[in-house]
Design an enzyme around this catalytic site. Structure first.
Site, PDB file in Angstrom:
ATOM      1  N   HIS A  67       0.794  -1.307  -0.245  1.00 10.40           N
ATOM      2  CA  HIS A  67       0.101  -0.011  -0.005  1.00 10.40           C
ATOM      3  C   HIS A  67       0.973   1.306   0.169  1.00 10.40           C
ATOM      4  O   HIS A  67       0.573   2.085  -0.835  1.00 10.40           O
ATOM      5  CB  HIS A  67      -1.109   0.029   1.124  1.00 10.40           C
ATOM      6  CG  HIS A  67      -1.721   1.306   1.367  1.00 10.40           C
ATOM      7  ND1 HIS A  67      -2.393   1.831   0.507  1.00 10.40           N
ATOM      8  CD2 HIS A  67      -1.673   2.232   2.515  1.00 10.40           C
ATOM      9  CE1 HIS A  67      -2.832   2.908   1.110  1.00 10.40           C
ATOM     10  NE2 HIS A  67      -2.376   3.196   2.165  1.00 10.40           N
ATOM     11  N   HIS A  91       4.000   6.448   6.008  1.00  9.80           N
ATOM     12  CA  HIS A  91       2.771   7.487   6.248  1.00  9.80           C
ATOM     13  C   HIS A  91       1.709   6.738   7.322  1.00  9.80           C
ATOM     14  O   HIS A  91       1.238   7.247   8.139  1.00  9.80           O
ATOM     15  CB  HIS A  91       1.876   7.936   5.171  1.00  9.80           C
ATOM     16  CG  HIS A  91       0.937   6.856   4.462  1.00  9.80           C
ATOM     17  ND1 HIS A  91       1.397   6.163   3.431  1.00  9.80           N
ATOM     18  CD2 HIS A  91      -0.346   6.419   4.615  1.00  9.80           C
ATOM     19  CE1 HIS A  91       0.408   5.331   3.210  1.00  9.80           C
ATOM     20  NE2 HIS A  91      -0.761   5.505   3.820  1.00  9.80           N
ATOM     21  N   GLU A  95       0.730   5.192  12.939  1.00 10.03           N
ATOM     22  CA  GLU A  95      -0.749   4.824  13.524  1.00 10.03           C
ATOM     23  C   GLU A  95      -0.668   3.175  13.589  1.00 10.03           C
ATOM     24  O   GLU A  95      -1.455   2.815  14.395  1.00 10.03           O
ATOM     25  CB  GLU A  95      -1.682   5.317  12.541  1.00 10.03           C
ATOM     26  CG  GLU A  95      -3.171   4.741  12.456  1.00 10.03           C
ATOM     27  CD  GLU A  95      -3.967   5.329  11.170  1.00 10.03           C
ATOM     28  OE1 GLU A  95      -5.204   4.751  11.322  1.00 10.03           O
ATOM     29  OE2 GLU A  95      -3.459   6.261  10.431  1.00 10.03           O
ATOM     30  N   ASP A  96      -0.241   2.443  12.667  1.00 16.35           N
ATOM     31  CA  ASP A  96      -0.342   1.190  12.735  1.00 16.35           C
ATOM     32  C   ASP A  96       0.818   0.172  13.309  1.00 16.35           C
ATOM     33  O   ASP A  96       0.737  -1.000  13.346  1.00 16.35           O
ATOM     34  CB  ASP A  96      -0.879   0.562  11.289  1.00 16.35           C
ATOM     35  CG  ASP A  96      -2.021   1.376  10.770  1.00 16.35           C
ATOM     36  OD1 ASP A  96      -2.743   1.645  11.559  1.00 16.35           O
ATOM     37  OD2 ASP A  96      -2.074   1.426   9.614  1.00 16.35           O
ATOM     38  N   ASP A 158      -3.086   8.528  -0.693  1.00 13.85           N
ATOM     39  CA  ASP A 158      -3.468   7.252   0.158  1.00 13.85           C
ATOM     40  C   ASP A 158      -5.064   7.212   0.057  1.00 13.85           C
ATOM     41  O   ASP A 158      -5.355   5.621  -0.137  1.00 13.85           O
ATOM     42  CB  ASP A 158      -3.268   7.625   1.604  1.00 13.85           C
ATOM     43  CG  ASP A 158      -3.874   6.890   2.465  1.00 13.85           C
ATOM     44  OD1 ASP A 158      -3.360   5.500   2.387  1.00 13.85           O
ATOM     45  OD2 ASP A 158      -4.530   6.977   3.410  1.00 13.85           O
ATOM     46  N   ASP A 279     -22.946  17.114 -25.530  1.00  9.39           N
ATOM     47  CA  ASP A 279     -21.609  17.509 -25.141  1.00  9.39           C
ATOM     48  C   ASP A 279     -20.790  16.625 -24.206  1.00  9.39           C
ATOM     49  O   ASP A 279     -20.312  17.457 -23.034  1.00  9.39           O
ATOM     50  CB  ASP A 279     -21.775  19.142 -24.817  1.00  9.39           C
ATOM     51  CG  ASP A 279     -22.536  19.122 -23.550  1.00  9.39           C
ATOM     52  OD1 ASP A 279     -23.273  18.218 -23.195  1.00  9.39           O
ATOM     53  OD2 ASP A 279     -22.699  20.343 -22.772  1.00  9.39           O
TER      54      ASP A 279
END
Length: 724
Positions: A67, A91, A95-96, A158, A279
C-alpha cells in the site's frame, strides 16, 4: 485520439515481492528526475517501513507494505520531491506499528516526521461517535496542511489507492467510505487543482454507491463511442485545420471524454436522458503565451458559433486555487456542442498537477507566483473556521459548504475582486471583507442600489457594506449565511451571548437557592467556592453559574453542597421557596414552552432542561405531570408586573367553509392589536373547517379580547385556546 475518462483501477497489486516493487519504482519513474542520493534515502525509508509493517496484511490479502509503495508510485507520477515520497512510504507507521515520531525524526528528519504525523489519525483520543472521530482526524490533517500542503497531497494519494482496492471491503463500508470521499476528498483534490485524481475518485465513489447506474451509463458510453469515434476524430481535425489556416503553428490539441460521474451529474442537473446529452466530449488547445490564448479564442469563435452564457475567462481572473484557462462552448460543424479549453503550457501543467506543480515547475513568471499565492490563500480561508470552533463535526459541516468549486466574482468599492461560493449573500461578503464588518453590517449597496443582507450575489456585482456599531448578529442571520467563515463567526457570537445570558440567570437562580439553604445568607465564603469548584472539576465560578443557567446543574443541588461545605453544616428546616420573577427578556436560557405557550396572567412553573436552561410551562400543562413528581427539577416562578412585550398563544378556530370566513377572523385579530405568526388548516366534518392560529398577545386579558372578537365573526362556531 480522444483520451477516455480516468481508468477505474480495480487491480490487486500482488507484486512478486515488495523488494522488486520498490526497485522498479526507483529505477523507473524516480530515476528520471531524482538524484542517486535521494533514491538511496527513499530505499532506506522502504526498508524501515517494510520492517515496521512486517506480518501485517490488508483486507485484500496482500502484504501491507504494498500500500505505501503504491501511494509513493502515485505521487511519483506528479514528480513529487524525495521528502514527500519518504513520508508516503512511512505514512502509516505511526498509526499502525510500534514506530514513533521520535524514531522518524532521528532517521529521516523533522520535516518528514511532521508530514507523517499530519497524515496519521489521532489514535490516542477516544470519541463518542465515529462521525466525531473522523471529523477531528480530518481537522488535524487540515491544520497540518496549513503548514505544508504536501500533507493533503499524500493523504489524497492514500485515499486514491484505498478507493482503487475498495472491492475487498464489505458493501456497507464501501458505501460509507465512498460517501465520505465524494463529499470531502474529491472536492479537495479538485480545489487543489488535482483534477485527474478528483475525476477518478468521483467515478470510483459513483461505482460503489450506485453500481447499477454506473454500469448503465458506462454501457451507453461504449455503445456511443463505437458509433462516434470517427465523428470525434473529424471534430479534432476540424479544429486543427482551423488553427493552421489562421497561421498558428506551435500548438497542440488534446481531446477528453467526460467521466461517467460528470455525465451522471449533468443528466440529473438538466433532467435529461443520456441520449439527449450532446456535449460529452471536450477539447484542450495548448499554446505558448497568454496573447495566443486570446487569439485562439477569437479564431475558434470566428469559425464556430459560440453558445451564449457558456464562456469563462479564468486567465484574467484565476480560480481560487490558481487554476487558469479560457473556457468556451461552441456549436460544432457536425451539430454537437463542443467544449473548448485554451491555455498555455505552464497553465496546463499546473492544471494537471495542481499545487504539486509548484514543487517542480520552476518559473520566474509572475503568473506562476500569483497562482501559488492564490492556492495558499484559498487554503488559509478554508481553514479559518478550524481556529474558530471547538466542535469538529460542526467545522466539517461548514467545510463541505466551501469545498465545491462553483464561484461568483464580485468587486469591492475599490475594484478588488472577491471570490465567493455560488449562492453567497451580501452577509457572506461582509464577513469576507472583515469579521468586524460582518458583525456590525446592516445592509449593502449592490451596484449602487440599496439591498438587504440576504440578497444573492451575481458575477460582476459591485458590493459596498453598510455598517452600524449598534448592529449585532441574530439567529436569523444563520438562515442566509452560506460560507463557513460567516456561519462560524455568527454561531460563536450567539454562543457567547448565550453564555452571558446564562451567567446572569445562574446568578439569580443560585442566589435564591442559597438564600433558602443558608437561612437567608447569600454570601458564599471564598474557601467554600474553591472547594466546591475542585469537587465539580470546574476552573472558575462563572463556569458553574453558566452551567446552572443552562440547566446543566440544578441550583438546589449546588446550594445543598454549599451548605454542607459551609462552617457549621446546616441540618435545620429549609426556608420556604421564594419564587423567581420572570421579566420576559432573560435571553436564551429562559424559554417559553411551545406545548402550552404561557402568557402573563397564567399560573406558571419552571422546569430545568439541560441545554435549554429554565423552561416555563403553564401549571396545568399535561406535559409536565411527570416532571412535577421530581421537585428538585422544578422551580416556582411568577410574572413581573411591568412586562412590555408580546408572547405567542395558540388558538383553535372552527368556522364555516364559506368565502370570506378566514378574512373576517384575520381582520378581528388585526383590529385587536395582534399579529398572526402561523396558520394551519385542517379538514373538518361537513362544511366545518378547523384553523390553528399562533398569535401575538401581551397577557391573558389581551388574549381574551382577541378570542371574543373572533367569536363575534359571522362564520365562527367555536374558538378555544390550545394547550398541551
Amino acid at each position: 485520439m480522444i483520451n477516455g475518462s480516468p481508468t477505474i483501477s480495480r487491480r490487486r497489486f500482488f507484486s512478486p515481492s515488495p523488494e522488486k516493487a520498490i526497485r522498479t519504482l526507483c529505477k523507473g519513474k524516480l530515476a528520471a528526475y531524482l538524484s542517486q542520493d535521494a533514491l538511496d534515502e527513499i530505499y532506506q525509508a522502504f526498508l524501515f517501513a517494510e520492517q515496521a509493517h512486517r506480518g501485517q496484511v490488508r483486507k485484500s490479502g496482500e502484504h501491507y507494505i504494498h500500500h505505501p509503495i503504491e501511494v509513493a508510485d502515485t505521487l511519483a507520477e506528479l514528480q513529487m520531491d524525495s521528502r514527500t515520497l519518504i513520508a508516503a512510504l512511512l505514512h502509516d507507521v505511526i498509526e499502525d506499528t510500534p514506530a514513533t515520531k521520535s524514531e522518524i525524526i532521528k532517521r529521516f528528519g523533522e520535516d518528514v516526521a511532521l508530514l507523517v504525523d499530519g497524515v496519521s489519525k489521532i489514535g490516542q483520543i477516544q470519541f463518542d461517535t465515529r462521525e466525531q472521530a473522523e471529523a477531528e482526524n480530518f481537522r488535524k490533517m487540515l491544520m497540518a496542511m496549513s503548514e505544508d500542503v504536501r500533507v493533503m497531497i499524500i493523504k489524497l494519494a492514500d485515499r486514491l489507492h484505498n478507493m482503487r482496492t475498495l472491492e475487498s471491503m464489505e458493501t456497507t463500508k464501501q458505501k460509507r467510505i465512498s460517501k465520505q470521499t465524494l463529499e470531502i476528498y474529491a472536492p479537495i483534490a479538485e480545489r487543489l487543482g488535482l483534477y485527474h485524481w478528483a475525476r477518478e475518485l468521483q467515478d470510483l465513489c459513483f461505482l460503489y454507491m450506485y453500481p447499477k447506474r454506473h454500469a448503465a451509463i458506462s454501457k451507453a458510453i461504449e455503445q456511443r463511442e463505437g458509433n462516434r469515434k470517427l465523428i470525434v476524430e473529424k471534430l479534432q481535425k476540424s479544429l486543427h485545420d482551423t488553427l493552421e489556416n489562421a497561421n498558428l503553428l506551435d500548438f497542440s490539441i488534446k481531446g477528453r471524454r467526460k467521466t461517467v460521474f460528470s455525465i451522471y451529474k449533468k443528466m440529473i442537473k438538466k433532467r435529461r436522458s443520456f441520449e439527449e446529452l450532446h456535449d460529452i466530449y471536450g477539447f484542450r488547445i495548448i499554446v505558448n503565451s497568454v496573447d495566443e490564448c486570446y487569439r485562439v479564442l477569437g479564431i475558434v469563435h470566428n469559425a464556430y458559433k459560440p453558445i451564449p452564457g457558456r464562456f469563462a475567462d479564468y486567465v484574467a481572473i484565476p480560480k481560487a486555487n490558481g487554476y487558469q484557462s479560457l473556457h468556451t462552448v461552441v456549436f460544432g460543424p457536425l451539430g454537437d456542442n463542443i467544449e473548448v479549453q485554451i491555455r498555455t503550457k505552464e497553465m496546463d501543467h499546473i492544471a494537471e498537477a495542481g499545487v504539486a506543480a509548484h514543487w517542480i515547475y520552476k518559473s520566474d513568471d509572475s503568473q506562476s507566483d500569483n497562482s501559488n499565492h492564490l492556492a495558499r490563500q484559498w487554503l488559509l480561508d478554508l481553514l479559518d473556521p478550524a481556529h474558530q470552533t471547538g466542535n469538529a463535526v460542526e467545522f466539517l459541516e461548514h467545510l463541505k459548504t466551501d469545498l465545491y468549486p462553483d464561484e461568483v466574482y464580485v468587486f469591492t468599492p475599490k475594484g478588488d475582486i472577491k471570490k465567493m461560493p455560488r449562492g453567497s449573500t451580501a452577509l457572506d461578503f461582509a464577513y469576507a471583507v472583515h469579521t468586524d464588518v460582518g458583525t456590525h453590517c446592516t445592509g449593502a449597496r449592490i451596484n449602487r442600489a440599496l439591498a438587504s443582507l440576504p440578497t444573492l450575489l451575481n458575477n460582476g456585482d459591485s458590493v459596498e457594506i453598510i455598517t452600524s456599531k449598534s448592529s449585532w448578529p441574530t439567529t436569523a442571520w444563520l438562515n442566509y449565511a452560506v460560507t463557513a467563515k460567516a456561519r462560524t463567526h455568527i454561531r460563536n457570537y450567539l454562543k457567547q451571548q448565550t453564555k452571558e445570558d446564562a451567567l446572569k440567570l445562574g446568578k439569580r437562580l443560585l442566589a435564591g437557592a442559597t438564600k433558602q439553604r443558608l437561612f437567608g445568607r447569600r454570601k458564599i465564603a471564598a474557601p467554600v467556592r474553591q472547594k466546591l469548584l475542585e469537587e465539580l472539576g470546574l476552573e472558575n465560578w462563572s463556569e458553574l453559574l453558566i452551567d446552572v443557567g443552562l440547566g446543566k446543574r440544578l441550583p438546589d443541588m449546588i446550594a445543598r453542597q454549599i451548605a454542607q461545605l459551609s462552617e457549621g453544616e446546616l441540618e435545620g428546616k429549609v426556608l420556604g421557596q421564594e419564587a423567581l420573577v420572570i421579566r420576559g427578556s432573560e435571553g436564551l436560557p429562559v424559554t417559553y414552552s411551545r406545548c402550552c405557550s404561557p402568557v402573563p396572567g397564567d399560573s406558571i412553573i419552571g422546569t430545568f432542561t439541560a441545554g435549554h436552561g429554565l423552561v416555563v410551562h403553564t401549571s396545568d400543562c399535561p406535559n409536565i405531570a411527570e416532571l412535577r413528581k421530581q421537585p428538585e427539577n422544578c422551580l416556582m416562578v411568577e410574572w413581573d408586573e411591568n412586562l412590555d412585550r408580546f408572547f405567542q398563544a395558540k388558538l383553535q378556530v372552527k368556522l364555516n367553509h364559506v368565502t370570506g370566513a378566514f378574512a373576517e377572523v384575520a381582520m378581528a385579530i388585526a383590529e385587536n392589536g395582534s399579529n398572526i405568526n402561523h396558520v394551519d388548516l385542517h379538514d373538518g366534518s361537513g362544511e366545518i373547517r378547523q384553523m390553528d392560529f399562533v398569535v401575538d398577545v401581551k397577557d391573558r386579558v389581551h388574549l381574551a379580547r382577541i378570542m371574543k372578537a373572533i367569536y363575534r365573526s359571522g362564520h365562527v362556531n367555536k374558538v378555544t385556546r390550545h394547550k398541551g
